[in-house]
Design an enzyme around this catalytic site. Sequence first.
Site, short mmCIF file in Angstrom:
data_model
loop_
_atom_site.label_atom_id
_atom_site.label_comp_id
_atom_site.label_asym_id
_atom_site.label_seq_id
_atom_site.Cartn_x
_atom_site.Cartn_y
_atom_site.Cartn_z
N HIS A 67 0.85 -1.19 0.00
CA HIS A 67 0.00 0.00 0.00
C HIS A 67 0.89 1.24 0.00
CE1 HIS A 67 -3.03 2.94 1.35
NE2 HIS A 67 -3.92 2.08 0.89
N ASP A 123 -8.04 -4.34 -0.46
CA ASP A 123 -8.51 -4.67 -1.81
C ASP A 123 -8.33 -6.16 -2.12
OD1 ASP A 123 -9.09 -1.91 -2.58
OD2 ASP A 123 -6.93 -1.63 -2.50
#
Length: 427
Positions: free
Chosen positions: A305, A362
């Site tokens: 991320h 995600d």
Amino acid sequence: MTDPATLALDGKGFEYPVMSGTIGPDVIDIRKLYAQTGDFTYDPGFTSTASCRSALTYIDGDEGVLLHRGYAIGELAEQSSFMEVAYLLLRGELPTADELKTFSTTITRHTMVHEQLAAFFRGFRRDAHPMAIMCGVVGALSAFYHDSTDIHDPVQRTIASHRLIAKIPTIAAMAYKYSVGQPFLYPDNSLSYTGNFLRMTFGVPAEPYEVNPAVEKAMDRIFILHADHEQNASTSTVRLAGSSGANPFACIAAGIACLWGPAHGGANEAALNMLREIGTPERIPEYIARAKDKNDPFRLMGFGHRVYKNYDPRATVMQKTVREVFDALKVNDPLFETALRLEEIALNDEYFVEKKLFPNVDFYSGVILSAIGFPTSMFTVLFALARTVGWVAQWNEMITDPDQKIGRPRQLYTGPTQRPYVPVGQR
């Protein structure tokens, strides 16, 4: 009190105040830098620049911490509801039972959209991407609700905030229905915020729709986990648009447009497509090897991320939620086993541990949404639905910030210096 930061430039010394928040890194106040030195700072992507002060959301990427108004995201996702989190972000504190009931009722009473919007939808091609429809319809709300576009009126700002939060699920469901050729469903005020959205999306007028409690809970969690995420690209877009004095509907439409970018809102779709490409757990080693090969374009999607350099705190909740949804819907999908096995291997592989490529939210959300029945084209729409709460709260905070000015980033100019114009016949 922290000592000021000093800057030496061309033999001169300059001092700049150091500001401290309640937690997190200090910031150097360089607002007078250009006036004093004639120079700008250079920070592509603004990754080392605080563009505002905010009391909404705090992230510590190294430690894997995400707080909304001081409350850990894991606790909110497990124990709270999306309406409660919306109230928290907007008002600053968790609501009492009566306050939550009043707020939820207010949102419920705003869920219907102007009837002429149905005709507006029919102006789009049937195969239009739902996010294209969302951008257009949300931006058009300012043409239907003139009584809540005066940003200087606190009452109108509140009404606009409630309208946006309430109508986004209706618009999102309508975008889906339009794409599959089914009739729009009006909201049902007897249902929860999330249950109402599920019914408007998957229900049909010909028969009653029963909301599955496990699916409703899972969607509510997904909405909570995506409600706000500090000064990301779309939130910064909302603030930048709002800094010009644009109406709130236009600002949120700008945020939706930014979110549509695959580097921002499309990550869960990419993660799901990757899992489909891998197919079964037996093929994971092959793809792990490809991910490590610098000459291979394949990348593990849903890992790592921009902010989190540790385990994404939202991913922990998502992993548990996947199991609950699959059990409730009796889904036997190899994608889930592939996801779990891939996570296990990556978390114990020296290459991924060293690079801190941990699973993010995600990685799991795409699998859950697919199991519930959403096509991949709706994934970013759902992200926008949830993030609208954060955008609205950020916009409200920006409007009332006395330090807020119209956004005007500077640049390092690298083009030609001034040169004379040559008429076309002489070139």
